[in-house]
Each structure stands twice: as structure tokens, then as C-alpha cells.
Write a protein that holds these residues in place. Structure first.
Motif, PDB file in Angstrom:
ATOM      1  N   ALA A  77       0.825  -1.204   0.000  1.00  0.00           N
ATOM      2  CA  ALA A  77       0.000   0.000   0.000  1.00  0.00           C
ATOM      3  C   ALA A  77       0.863   1.259   0.000  1.00  0.00           C
ATOM      4  N   LYS A  78       1.952   1.222   0.759  1.00  0.00           N
ATOM      5  CA  LYS A  78       2.862   2.374   0.794  1.00  0.00           C
ATOM      6  C   LYS A  78       3.510   2.578  -0.572  1.00  0.00           C
ATOM      7  N   THR A  79       3.874   1.489  -1.232  1.00  0.00           N
ATOM      8  CA  THR A  79       4.470   1.584  -2.561  1.00  0.00           C
ATOM      9  C   THR A  79       3.503   2.230  -3.540  1.00  0.00           C
ATOM     10  N   MET A  80       2.234   1.819  -3.481  1.00  0.00           N
ATOM     11  CA  MET A  80       1.214   2.413  -4.342  1.00  0.00           C
ATOM     12  C   MET A  80       1.062   3.905  -4.080  1.00  0.00           C
ATOM     13  N   ALA A  81       0.979   4.269  -2.804  1.00  0.00           N
ATOM     14  CA  ALA A  81       0.779   5.674  -2.447  1.00  0.00           C
ATOM     15  C   ALA A  81       1.970   6.523  -2.869  1.00  0.00           C
ATOM     16  N   ASP A  82       3.178   6.019  -2.637  1.00  0.00           N
ATOM     17  CA  ASP A  82       4.384   6.748  -3.024  1.00  0.00           C
ATOM     18  C   ASP A  82       4.450   6.973  -4.533  1.00  0.00           C
TER      19      ASP A  82
ATOM     20  N   GLY B  14      -2.918   6.274  -5.434  1.00  0.00           N
ATOM     21  CA  GLY B  14      -4.049   6.244  -4.518  1.00  0.00           C
ATOM     22  C   GLY B  14      -3.662   5.799  -3.119  1.00  0.00           C
ATOM     23  N   VAL B  15      -4.488   6.185  -2.155  1.00  0.00           N
ATOM     24  CA  VAL B  15      -4.270   5.834  -0.747  1.00  0.00           C
ATOM     25  C   VAL B  15      -5.169   4.636  -0.426  1.00  0.00           C
ATOM     26  N   ALA B  16      -4.556   3.483  -0.228  1.00  0.00           N
ATOM     27  CA  ALA B  16      -5.311   2.239  -0.033  1.00  0.00           C
ATOM     28  C   ALA B  16      -5.728   2.081   1.422  1.00  0.00           C
ATOM     29  N   TYR B  17      -7.035   1.882   1.658  1.00  0.00           N
ATOM     30  CA  TYR B  17      -7.517   1.718   3.029  1.00  0.00           C
ATOM     31  C   TYR B  17      -7.917   0.280   3.337  1.00  0.00           C
ATOM     32  N   THR B  18      -8.056  -0.562   2.306  1.00  0.00           N
ATOM     33  CA  THR B  18      -8.325  -1.977   2.552  1.00  0.00           C
ATOM     34  C   THR B  18      -7.844  -2.791   1.362  1.00  0.00           C
ATOM     35  N   ILE B  19      -7.537  -4.051   1.617  1.00  0.00           N
ATOM     36  CA  ILE B  19      -7.104  -4.960   0.566  1.00  0.00           C
ATOM     37  C   ILE B  19      -8.035  -6.174   0.583  1.00  0.00           C
ATOM     38  N   ASN B  20      -8.425  -6.611  -0.589  1.00  0.00           N
ATOM     39  CA  ASN B  20      -9.237  -7.817  -0.679  1.00  0.00           C
ATOM     40  C   ASN B  20      -8.723  -8.681  -1.827  1.00  0.00           C
ATOM     41  N   SER B  21      -9.204  -9.895  -1.902  1.00  0.00           N
ATOM     42  CA  SER B  21      -8.741 -10.808  -2.950  1.00  0.00           C
ATOM     43  C   SER B  21      -9.855 -11.784  -3.306  1.00  0.00           C
TER      44      SER B  21
ATOM     45  N   LEU C  42      -7.136   5.544   7.650  1.00  0.00           N
ATOM     46  CA  LEU C  42      -5.915   4.746   7.758  1.00  0.00           C
ATOM     47  C   LEU C  42      -5.528   4.434   9.202  1.00  0.00           C
ATOM     48  N   SER C  43      -6.293   4.933  10.157  1.00  0.00           N
ATOM     49  CA  SER C  43      -5.911   4.739  11.555  1.00  0.00           C
ATOM     50  C   SER C  43      -6.073   3.283  11.978  1.00  0.00           C
TER      51      SER C  43
ATOM     52  N   GLU D 112     -13.160  -5.826   6.357  1.00  0.00           N
ATOM     53  CA  GLU D 112     -12.192  -5.070   5.572  1.00  0.00           C
ATOM     54  C   GLU D 112     -10.787  -5.375   6.099  1.00  0.00           C
ATOM     55  N   ALA D 113      -9.989  -6.006   5.265  1.00  0.00           N
ATOM     56  CA  ALA D 113      -8.617  -6.313   5.673  1.00  0.00           C
ATOM     57  C   ALA D 113      -7.812  -5.021   5.776  1.00  0.00           C
ATOM     58  N   PRO D 114      -7.024  -4.870   6.822  1.00  0.00           N
ATOM     59  CA  PRO D 114      -6.342  -3.600   7.067  1.00  0.00           C
ATOM     60  C   PRO D 114      -5.151  -3.352   6.155  1.00  0.00           C
ATOM     61  N   THR D 115      -4.887  -2.077   5.894  1.00  0.00           N
ATOM     62  CA  THR D 115      -3.635  -1.681   5.250  1.00  0.00           C
ATOM     63  C   THR D 115      -2.695  -1.027   6.257  1.00  0.00           C
TER      64      THR D 115
END
Length: 357
Positions: free
Chosen positions: A129-134, A138-145, A292-293, A306-309
Motif C-alpha cells: 500500500a505504501k508503494t502504491m501511495a508513493d 491512490g491511498v489504499a484503506y483496505t485490501i481484498n482478494s 488509515l488509523s 475489511e482487511a487492514p492496510t
């Protein structure tokens, strides 16, 4: 979208003095007070899943802390994105979208460049998520699959991998997400994996050949994971590829169903973006930081699956059994939408000719 079309969420008011200290943007707060309205408004475009829970667990506490009023526009990612891109005078301040739609919006210049230094909790994001934001994606708040849900009372063998979907014993039993949904493009990647071909080497040629081979097993595609509830209950389908965010609701209606996450799966990040037309960027940044908290992501993980980032969030094995969390998150593949999006219109056309004919 006009405000009359938006659902107004619960508003919890604090004293006017807190607005000056909490809302960040003291000038705009002061202007509002001068007009007799101490509450700032944040117009949020978001997914329509579990709205009552989101209102209670997500929006109301933010409104209370920041003396704000959140107005929500809900719906599928594609529909909401289309409305946003077509309206140069949009009232939307913040929008929550799938990774694919966010990448498209960034390319089309619809969103603000995010200054991560204004988001304190961004430092705690998981690596992907940090790599994406950098990279400004976009700022990712959850990951799903995606995984496979099936009825063991109908299917007479144990399903373990996506390759099993091609098994002739599943003829007329399977449903997969439509190409235009969040995980539609992942189906093309998955089919290319089944064919043993790197999708970037042929732009999906082998994938669509594999999808044609899968067609005898397909009953139909679906647009919303909630559609699967009736499809499983009626016996119309016995197997489906589904995003893990939809699993609890589907299993609640059909407790016998089994959910399997294959060793190799595909992930999607849901992200938050600030629109170019945002009226209150300070409040928008506060919402991103809040999303993001660790505290909120712990709550939404348990209440909304919602899986956390946020890397500081910790769940037990039982709490995270249907989440893209821990090793599942670390091992999941992430689609490259800089590759997918230029091909997507062609893929949609080929999908319709291959699957929907």
C-alpha cells in the motif's frame, strides 16, 4: 449528483468551539459560523455495502470528532466513477474506488496529487500500500482478494485451486464476476495462468482461449457479490469466484458453503482519493488519515470484513479467516492497471463475444 439524491448520514454535533480546533481550516469554519452554520460538510462517494454499519462505525464518529456532516453517494465503482468524470461541477469531495478505477481517474486528471506528509497514519501502511501511495496511485484503506466459494453438498470433490474450475465435473455449476466488476480483469489474469502463459506476453490471447474452454462450466456471470446469495440458495450455482469482502454475507444466508483461498490469488486495493473539485481539502485529508488509523481499521475489519492496510492492526486467525491478511496479503498478486486499462475496452468486447454469447 444533486444533494437531494444523496443519503444523509447520522450527524452528531459538538459545540461550535471544537469546530475551530478539530476541523483544521479554521477560516472556513469561522465563515460557516458567521452564516449560522458551524458544521462543515464532506461529500463522500462510496460503495453501497453494509451502509448501516458504515454509518455507525465509520461516519458518525468522524462527524462527532470534527463537528462535520458527511453526505454519502453510494453505488458500484463503475457507475460512480462515470458520474464523477462526466460532471465538471461535481460536489463530491472524496471518493472511494477500486484500484482500477483510481488508476483511470489519476490518468484522466480527476484527482488531487496526495501529499502523504499531511497523512500521519500513512507511515504505518503495509509495504504494498505504501508503494502504491508513493507512486501516486491512490491511498489504499483496505485490501481484498478472490477465492472460490462452493457447496460441498453438490460438488463431490474438494476444490483447492482456480485450475479446478475447468474440471468437467463442474459443468453448468460455476459463476464468475463480470469483466466490468472489480475482479473482472483478475479473471483474465487467472485464465492466462491456467493456460501457462504470461499475460503481458500476448495481451490476453491465451487467457480468452482458456475462458472459451471454461464456458461449458459457466452458468452465468454476476455483477454484484450479493447476487450470489439467491443464486446459491436457489441451487442455480454451486461454485463461484468471489471477493472475500462478500463472503460473510453470502455464508450467513448459506451456512453450508465453503470458502477457499488458493495459494496463488489476486488482490485488489480499495483506495480513497480527493477530487480536483474538493471544497474542503483540510477536512478531506482528515478523513483520509482517519480511514488509515489502526483504531478504525480494527473496527472495520471486524464489522465489515475489511482487511487492514495499517501494519499495526492485529487480528486472530479466527477474526481474519476470510480476509486478505498476513501471509495471504503478502503472497497475493496485484494487477498492473497501467497494463490493464489501455486493453480493457478490447477485453470487454472479447469477453462479451466469448462468455456472454
Amino acid at each position: 449528483m444533486r444533494r437531494a439524491e444523496m443519503k444523509k448520514t447520522l450527524v452528531l454535533a459538538l459545540c461550535a468551539t471544537m469546530a475551530l480546533t478539530a476541523c483544521g481550516g479554521g477560516a472556513s469554519a469561522g465563515d460557516s459560523q458567521a452564516k449560522g452554520d458551524s458544521k462543515q460538510k464532506l461529500v463522500l462517494s462510496t460503495f453501497g455495502l453494509s451502509e448501516d454499519i458504515s454509518t455507525e462505525e465509520v461516519y458518525a464518529p468522524f462527524e462527532q470528532e470534527f463537528n462535520c456532516e458527511i453526505l454519502t453517494e453510494t453505488g458500484g465503482a463503475n457507475d460512480r466513477y462515470t458520474k464523477l468524470s462526466a460532471d465538471s461541477e461535481t460536489s463530491i469531495d472524496v471518493i472511494e474506488l477500486s484500484q482500477a478505477m483510481t488508476a483511470k481517474g489519476i490518468a484522466e486528471g480527476l484527482f488531487e496529487d496526495i501529499d502523504l506528509s499531511k497523512i500521519e497514519n500513512a507511515k504505518d501502511m503495509i509495504t504494498a500500500a505504501k508503494t502504491m501511495a508513493d507512486a501516486g496511485q491512490g491511498v489504499a484503506y483496505t485490501i481484498n482478494s478472490i477465492g472460490i466459494m462452493y457447496n460441498p453438498n453438490v460438488v463431490d470433490f474438494e476444490i483447492k485451486s482456480f485450475d479446478d474450475l475447468w474440471d468437467s465435473r463442474l459443468a453448468g455449476m460455476v459463476s464468475i464476476p463480470e469483466i466490468t466488476t472489480t475482479f473482472g480483469p483478475a479473471m483474465v489474469y487467472m485464465a492466462s495462468d491456467h493456460a501457462g502463459v504470461d499475460i503481458k506476453s500476448d495481451n490476453g490471447e491465451a487467457a480468452f482461449a482458456a475462458l472459451a474452454e471454461l464456458k461449458p462450466n459457466l452458468v452465468k456471470t454476476y455483477a454484484k457479490s450479493s447476487d450470489l446469495i439467491n443464486m446459491f440458495t436457489s441451487g442455480e450455482v454451486a461454485v463461484a469466484v468471489v471477493g472475500d469482502f462478500g463472503v460473510p454475507t453470502i455464508q450467513q444466508a448459506n451456512p453450508d458453503l465453503v470458502y477457499v483461498t488458493p495459494d496463488v490469488t489476486y488482490a485488489n486495493f480499495n483506495t480513497i482519493s480527493i477530487t480536483k473539485n474538493c471544497k474542503n481539502k483540510d477536512l478531506a485529508y482528515a478523513y483520509l488519515n482517519y480511514r488509515l488509523s489502526a483504531e478504525l481499521q480494527t473496527k472495520t475489519g471486524k464489522a465489515l470484513n475489511e482487511a487492514p492496510t495499517n501494519s499495526k492492526v492485529s487480528f486472530t486467525e479466527e477474526e481474519s479467516k476470510n480476509m486478505t491478511y498476513g501471509e495471504k496479503a503478502a503472497n497475493a498478486k496485484v494487477l498492473d492497471y497501467s497494463f490493464v486499462n489501455p486493453l480493457l475496452n478490447d477485453w470487454i468486447d472479447r469477453w462479451n463475444r466469448t462468455i456472454n454469447n
